[in-house]
Design an enzyme around this catalytic site. Structure first.
Site, mmCIF file in Angstrom:
data_model
loop_
_atom_site.group_PDB
_atom_site.id
_atom_site.type_symbol
_atom_site.label_atom_id
_atom_site.label_comp_id
_atom_site.label_asym_id
_atom_site.label_seq_id
_atom_site.Cartn_x
_atom_site.Cartn_y
_atom_site.Cartn_z
ATOM 1 N N HIS A 1 0.735 -1.232 -0.136
ATOM 2 C CA HIS A 1 -0.031 0.192 -0.077
ATOM 3 C C HIS A 1 0.874 1.150 0.075
ATOM 4 O O HIS A 1 0.585 2.104 -0.824
ATOM 5 C CB HIS A 1 -0.787 0.074 1.260
ATOM 6 C CG HIS A 1 -1.976 1.156 1.335
ATOM 7 N ND1 HIS A 1 -3.142 1.083 1.349
ATOM 8 C CD2 HIS A 1 -1.497 2.352 1.779
ATOM 9 C CE1 HIS A 1 -3.561 2.327 1.363
ATOM 10 N NE2 HIS A 1 -2.805 3.109 1.753
ATOM 11 N N GLU A 2 1.738 1.081 1.013
ATOM 12 C CA GLU A 2 2.663 2.741 1.130
ATOM 13 C C GLU A 2 3.562 2.680 -0.114
ATOM 14 O O GLU A 2 3.775 3.845 -0.485
ATOM 15 C CB GLU A 2 3.531 2.617 2.288
ATOM 16 C CG GLU A 2 2.611 2.405 3.400
ATOM 17 C CD GLU A 2 1.528 3.524 3.850
ATOM 18 O OE1 GLU A 2 1.645 4.436 3.037
ATOM 19 O OE2 GLU A 2 0.510 3.209 4.644
ATOM 20 N N HIS B 1 1.918 4.575 -2.768
ATOM 21 C CA HIS B 1 2.025 6.024 -2.771
ATOM 22 C C HIS B 1 3.193 6.785 -3.087
ATOM 23 O O HIS B 1 3.341 7.624 -3.788
ATOM 24 C CB HIS B 1 1.560 6.552 -1.039
ATOM 25 C CG HIS B 1 0.526 6.099 -0.633
ATOM 26 N ND1 HIS B 1 -0.715 6.411 -1.131
ATOM 27 C CD2 HIS B 1 -0.137 5.586 0.664
ATOM 28 C CE1 HIS B 1 -1.927 6.059 -0.471
ATOM 29 N NE2 HIS B 1 -1.328 5.649 0.794
#
Length: 192
Positions: free
Chosen positions: A91-92, A95
């Site tokens: 997920h990170e 980003h």
């Protein structure tokens, strides 16, 4: 007595950080999703030094976070196993990819919402079976992935300092949802 409790707490925190670092190192080497995202960030002109993915003790109950200058924070005291760390790091890293590829303005709620939608959708955290087991089978399969992505994006946007309410977060997520959800870069497609 207090000193002994503080010492025991520090030892426990140190062990949690060490376990988190072991999980991080394992997923950075063996997770297809994490390895793929690291390669894609590099192809987009960025890099992810291992020292920019830190295991820390977090005050707020969360798995992790991304800051464009500080890197990725993994919350050792909330991550129970390497599978949760895998989803969190995936997920990170989305980003990070978005920040590298698209020059995201993190102060802009629409930009933030878009990256959250993409990260929830592409990281695997909203995969049908993941959601099925988390919610004891009560999730409807049709549109379940999209509902999960929206729910997670709204929660993240609510934590943004410029967001004034849950209603505002929902509105912003709704405004950008279709285009951001359909943008699967750097993946050609995703399985749900």
């Amino acid at each position: 007595m207090e000193a002994a409790a503080d010492d025991a707490n520090k030892i426990d925190e140190t062990k949690k950080c060490q376990k988190c670092e072991q999980y991080r190192d394992w997923v950075m080497q063996y997770s297809p999703n994490v390895v793929f995202m690291l390669e894609q960030i590099q192809r987009a002109g960025g890099s992810v030094p291992k020292d920019k993915i830190s295991c820390e003790i977090c005050k707020d109950p969360k798995y992790g976070g991304f800051h464009p200058e500080l890197g990725i924070q993994l919350c050792a005291n909330y991550i129970p196993d390497k599978w949760v760390l895998n989803d969190t790091l995936s997920h990170e890293l989305i980003h990070w990819y978005d920040n590298t590829r698209f020059k995201v303005d993190w102060l802009n709620l629409r930009h933030h919402a878009c990256s959250e939608i993409r990260a929830a959708s592409l990281s695997g955290e909203c995969a049908i079976m993941t959601e099925f087991w988390k919610h004891a089978g009560f999730m409807r399969v049709a549109r379940g992935h999209q509902r999960c992505v929206k729910r997670k994006a709204v929660l993240s946007v609510m934590g943004h300092p410029a967001c004034k309410s849950k209603e505002q977060a929902e509105q912003v997520v709704d405004e950008v949802f279709r285009s951001c959800f359909n943008d699967t870069r750097p993946y050609e497609t995703i399985y749900r």
